[in-house]
Design a protein around this motif. Sequence first.
Motif, PDB file in Angstrom:
ATOM      1  N   MET B   1       0.858  -1.207   0.000  1.00 18.98           N
ATOM      2  CA  MET B   1       0.000   0.000   0.000  1.00 18.98           C
ATOM      3  C   MET B   1       0.886   1.247   0.000  1.00 18.98           C
ATOM      4  O   MET B   1       1.637   1.477   0.956  1.00 18.98           O
ATOM      5  N   SER B   2       0.826   2.030  -1.064  1.00 21.59           N
ATOM      6  CA  SER B   2       1.687   3.223  -1.115  1.00 21.59           C
ATOM      7  C   SER B   2       1.096   4.303  -0.217  1.00 21.59           C
ATOM      8  O   SER B   2      -0.090   4.291   0.097  1.00 21.59           O
ATOM      9  N   GLU B   3       1.951   5.214   0.196  1.00 23.25           N
ATOM     10  CA  GLU B   3       1.510   6.235   1.147  1.00 23.25           C
ATOM     11  C   GLU B   3       1.345   7.585   0.467  1.00 23.25           C
ATOM     12  O   GLU B   3       2.136   7.969  -0.381  1.00 23.25           O
ATOM     13  N   HIS B   4       0.284   8.278   0.852  1.00 25.54           N
ATOM     14  CA  HIS B   4       0.054   9.624   0.333  1.00 25.54           C
ATOM     15  C   HIS B   4       0.098  10.588   1.511  1.00 25.54           C
ATOM     16  O   HIS B   4      -0.538  10.344   2.532  1.00 25.54           O
ATOM     17  N   ILE B   5       0.859  11.674   1.357  1.00 23.43           N
ATOM     18  CA  ILE B   5       0.955  12.634   2.464  1.00 23.43           C
ATOM     19  C   ILE B   5       0.088  13.851   2.168  1.00 23.43           C
ATOM     20  O   ILE B   5       0.167  14.448   1.090  1.00 23.43           O
ATOM     21  N   VAL B   6      -0.781  14.186   3.113  1.00 26.03           N
ATOM     22  CA  VAL B   6      -1.648  15.365   2.973  1.00 26.03           C
ATOM     23  C   VAL B   6      -1.153  16.434   3.948  1.00 26.03           C
ATOM     24  O   VAL B   6      -1.109  16.199   5.157  1.00 26.03           O
ATOM     25  N   ASP B   7      -0.779  17.571   3.410  1.00 30.43           N
ATOM     26  CA  ASP B   7      -0.295  18.671   4.253  1.00 30.43           C
ATOM     27  C   ASP B   7      -1.479  19.603   4.539  1.00 30.43           C
ATOM     28  O   ASP B   7      -2.023  20.226   3.630  1.00 30.43           O
ATOM     29  N   ILE B  20      -7.862  13.738   1.020  1.00 32.74           N
ATOM     30  CA  ILE B  20      -7.807  12.510   1.827  1.00 32.74           C
ATOM     31  C   ILE B  20      -8.701  11.433   1.194  1.00 32.74           C
ATOM     32  O   ILE B  20      -8.292  10.289   1.005  1.00 32.74           O
ATOM     33  N   GLN B  21      -9.938  11.833   0.825  1.00 30.41           N
ATOM     34  CA  GLN B  21     -10.881  10.874   0.236  1.00 30.41           C
ATOM     35  C   GLN B  21     -10.353  10.305  -1.082  1.00 30.41           C
ATOM     36  O   GLN B  21     -10.460   9.097  -1.327  1.00 30.41           O
ATOM     37  N   ASP B  22      -9.798  11.166  -1.910  1.00 29.19           N
ATOM     38  CA  ASP B  22      -9.274  10.711  -3.209  1.00 29.19           C
ATOM     39  C   ASP B  22      -8.168   9.682  -3.015  1.00 29.19           C
ATOM     40  O   ASP B  22      -8.129   8.648  -3.689  1.00 29.19           O
ATOM     41  N   ALA B  23      -7.243   9.986  -2.091  1.00 30.30           N
ATOM     42  CA  ALA B  23      -6.124   9.069  -1.852  1.00 30.30           C
ATOM     43  C   ALA B  23      -6.646   7.734  -1.322  1.00 30.30           C
ATOM     44  O   ALA B  23      -6.174   6.668  -1.745  1.00 30.30           O
ATOM     45  N   CYS B  24      -7.655   7.790  -0.425  1.00 29.93           N
ATOM     46  CA  CYS B  24      -8.246   6.545   0.102  1.00 29.93           C
ATOM     47  C   CYS B  24      -8.884   5.749  -1.034  1.00 29.93           C
ATOM     48  O   CYS B  24      -8.749   4.528  -1.115  1.00 29.93           O
ATOM     49  N   ALA B  25      -9.590   6.473  -1.920  1.00 28.41           N
ATOM     50  CA  ALA B  25     -10.262   5.809  -3.042  1.00 28.41           C
ATOM     51  C   ALA B  25      -9.254   5.120  -3.959  1.00 28.41           C
ATOM     52  O   ALA B  25      -9.565   4.096  -4.580  1.00 28.41           O
ATOM     53  N   GLN B  26      -8.055   5.671  -4.021  1.00 30.51           N
ATOM     54  CA  GLN B  26      -7.017   5.041  -4.850  1.00 30.51           C
ATOM     55  C   GLN B  26      -6.302   3.920  -4.107  1.00 30.51           C
ATOM     56  O   GLN B  26      -5.295   3.394  -4.588  1.00 30.51           O
ATOM     57  N   GLY B  27      -6.781   3.606  -2.926  1.00 33.10           N
ATOM     58  CA  GLY B  27      -6.191   2.512  -2.149  1.00 33.10           C
ATOM     59  C   GLY B  27      -4.884   2.885  -1.484  1.00 33.10           C
ATOM     60  O   GLY B  27      -4.104   2.009  -1.099  1.00 33.10           O
ATOM     61  N   LYS B  28      -4.620   4.180  -1.351  1.00 32.29           N
ATOM     62  CA  LYS B  28      -3.365   4.590  -0.710  1.00 32.29           C
ATOM     63  C   LYS B  28      -3.561   4.774   0.786  1.00 32.29           C
ATOM     64  O   LYS B  28      -4.621   5.197   1.241  1.00 32.29           O
ATOM     65  N   LYS B  29      -2.497   4.484   1.510  1.00 35.90           N
ATOM     66  CA  LYS B  29      -2.463   4.782   2.932  1.00 35.90           C
ATOM     67  C   LYS B  29      -2.232   6.290   3.048  1.00 35.90           C
ATOM     68  O   LYS B  29      -1.454   6.853   2.276  1.00 35.90           O
ATOM     69  N   GLY B  48     -12.113   0.328   4.956  1.00 39.62           N
ATOM     70  CA  GLY B  48     -10.822  -0.186   4.513  1.00 39.62           C
ATOM     71  C   GLY B  48      -9.715   0.851   4.436  1.00 39.62           C
ATOM     72  O   GLY B  48      -8.541   0.508   4.270  1.00 39.62           O
ATOM     73  N   ALA B  49     -10.051   2.138   4.554  1.00 36.10           N
ATOM     74  CA  ALA B  49      -9.021   3.179   4.457  1.00 36.10           C
ATOM     75  C   ALA B  49      -8.122   3.151   5.685  1.00 36.10           C
ATOM     76  O   ALA B  49      -8.533   2.706   6.763  1.00 36.10           O
ATOM     77  N   GLU B  50      -6.886   3.606   5.503  1.00 35.94           N
ATOM     78  CA  GLU B  50      -5.965   3.728   6.644  1.00 35.94           C
ATOM     79  C   GLU B  50      -5.431   5.142   6.651  1.00 35.94           C
ATOM     80  O   GLU B  50      -4.728   5.562   5.731  1.00 35.94           O
ATOM     81  N   VAL B  51      -5.782   5.885   7.676  1.00 33.99           N
ATOM     82  CA  VAL B  51      -5.413   7.302   7.720  1.00 33.99           C
ATOM     83  C   VAL B  51      -4.792   7.615   9.078  1.00 33.99           C
ATOM     84  O   VAL B  51      -5.352   7.270  10.121  1.00 33.99           O
ATOM     85  N   SER B  52      -3.618   8.268   9.051  1.00 38.92           N
ATOM     86  CA  SER B  52      -3.026   8.677  10.328  1.00 38.92           C
ATOM     87  C   SER B  52      -2.841  10.182  10.348  1.00 38.92           C
ATOM     88  O   SER B  52      -2.601  10.811   9.313  1.00 38.92           O
ATOM     89  N   PHE B  53      -3.026  10.753  11.537  1.00 39.28           N
ATOM     90  CA  PHE B  53      -2.882  12.198  11.706  1.00 39.28           C
ATOM     91  C   PHE B  53      -1.689  12.469  12.611  1.00 39.28           C
ATOM     92  O   PHE B  53      -1.637  11.957  13.734  1.00 39.28           O
TER      93      PHE B  53
END
Lengths: 472, 230
Positions: B1-7, B20-29, B48-53
Amino acid sequence: MSDNQPYEYPFDLPDEDEIRFRDAGAIEGRPAGVPSSYDEGGSARWTPEAISEVHALAQLGRYQVRGYNTFNKRLPTFDDLTFVPATMTRLPLEGYRESCDTTTVLGGGRGIVENPLELKIPIYIASMSFGALSASAKASLGYGASKVGTMTCTGEGGMLEEEREASNKLVYQMSPARYGIDLDHLRRADGLEIVVGQGAKPGTGGLLLGMKVSPRVSQMRTLPEGVDQRSTIRHPDFLGADDLAVKIEELRIATNYKVPISIKMGATRPRFDVAVAAKAGADIIVVDGAEGGTGASPELLLNHTGIPTISAIRAAREALDDCGMTGKVSLVAAGGIRSGVDAAKAIALGADAVMIGNSAMIAMGCNTPRYPEDYAKLGTSPGACHHCHTGMCPVGIATQDPELEKRMNPKAGAERVARFLTAMTMEITALAKACGKSSVHNLEVEDLRALSFEASAFTGVKMAGIDRAYDW
Amino acid sequence: MSEHIVDVGKRHIKEINEEIQDACAQGKKVRVINTLSRHNLGIGLPDGAEVSFEGSVGYYCGGLNVGATIDIERNCGWALGEGMSKGMITVGGRAGMSCGAAMIGGTIHVKGDAGPRCGVAMKGGNIVVEGKIGYQSGFMAHAGKIIALGGAGESCADALWQGEVWVAGEVESLGVDVNVVEPTAEEVAEVDKILEPIGLVDSSRDWRKMISGQRLWYFESRDASAWLMI
């Protein structure tokens, strides 16, 4: 003759019966000098109603609960206002021929949401829950509203699939109790309504007695079957208006900025409450006057809280005007609107649309003279029934009893709702055209006059005849 | 699962949530950084999404979650995971007022303390707080369990429906209409099953299980005094 001597008639006193009007002309059983008050009583404090209330409380040890709406006879009503149509100073439209626009758009004023609510008429069906009403009554309201291009609202019991299917446009209510909250339901709704109060019992949460907490209702509300459900009035996740602004933003994100968000309140201090609700970010503000209906409420709250709808509308409009929010925030009025005439007056007073509850139920068949023995069982009669709280609705509308529910043909109910809404709209346009308006939304306060000092004082509408507003 | 960073920073909240939603929809962490304790981060995250703050978040973080696994490094504001129906939210620090308000399902795990009215109006799911839960926690909880390992504030388990409040440690005072009951071994085992995946089972705990006294469930003239409590 000395002054100290007692006076004596120069004749004999007649019989005592003669003196006491018991002569030959007296009517048997009706002695003179016994006023009718011996039978009727006359105390303004201890009326037969007040006495029976004490007897009731002395037995129950709690306040009384009932449905319907206020029995307080002192409220000024829409009947205290009259229209003053165009005559010499302005020109009427041809009432039987010319058209009058009734299109009503709610919630688009801020330009934030993608899909404002576009209704064909300025009336929609108020939030009444599945629980308070039967599933087939909810569906009937939905189909009836859809036929005439308007909408319904879920009420606090969660989204009923039958209603979602029936209503082309459906507003999803977020009540403080948050029964059956579901992101999917939020996203399938055409608008959201955050309730902070209702006209029937402002400052107090919803009430659904155990007789109506059926297996399906209890499942949708995550409640034990048959409990007397008394809901919260405070929301679980915000306290004041500043937090509510954050909550509204959350709901916008959850619904992708697609649908408008209403705040529904009971009318108490609308001049201030409406300003605060507009500041919190509402797209639509619903002000529900003291005449607002309910499925069940402590009776004292029905009769003794809130301010009349006619006064609330003026105060709410003034608040929006003063804050520069007229045009940005839509105003919906509710509470005791019985007809197109009442609705037209509400619009003239400043509402962009009206919401009807009781009258839509009555259109479906509430209080119709059928099944008289079942009205009698409730100790009431057709035309006087206010027993929604019992769940024993003789005509199958405010019930969860499957046998009673069958008494309302849902298809016929839908058609009656559609016809009633059509008739109401016709009444509104008839008045608007007489006042020379090509859109119902052009009705204004100047088109009204007050028939009582109270109504004038409560609304600021000019007194009939003198055409002058008192500086109350 | 590739990671996407949201600033996050000062960008518009709509734009942040869409990213955040778009990255989750693409299956990215998704890793969300520079959060500045902003409100309304990660609303309605998908199953199924994995999101960390990173750092702390404001109000309604993880609200209306429908199945995401959400990790908050430090503290969160009011109504974490409100109305969530599924998924897992972990808070490294403390949670503010109304944690898990009206949630329907899933699990919230707070490593520090939780504020007042934790689990208010909840309809299901579990809230595990390693520290203390604030006053009036569990207020009118319809279903689900609130489990506090470090005690509870005043008016605990107030006016419950069928929700349960489990506390190890001191309870400052009970709310209205609460019964404190001795849990059976089977009931303790059920709670341990909730605690087991997060490594918090400890058989030495002295549990206090609070359930509704059911005296406020019905109007009853013979019990008018109980009724007047509210």
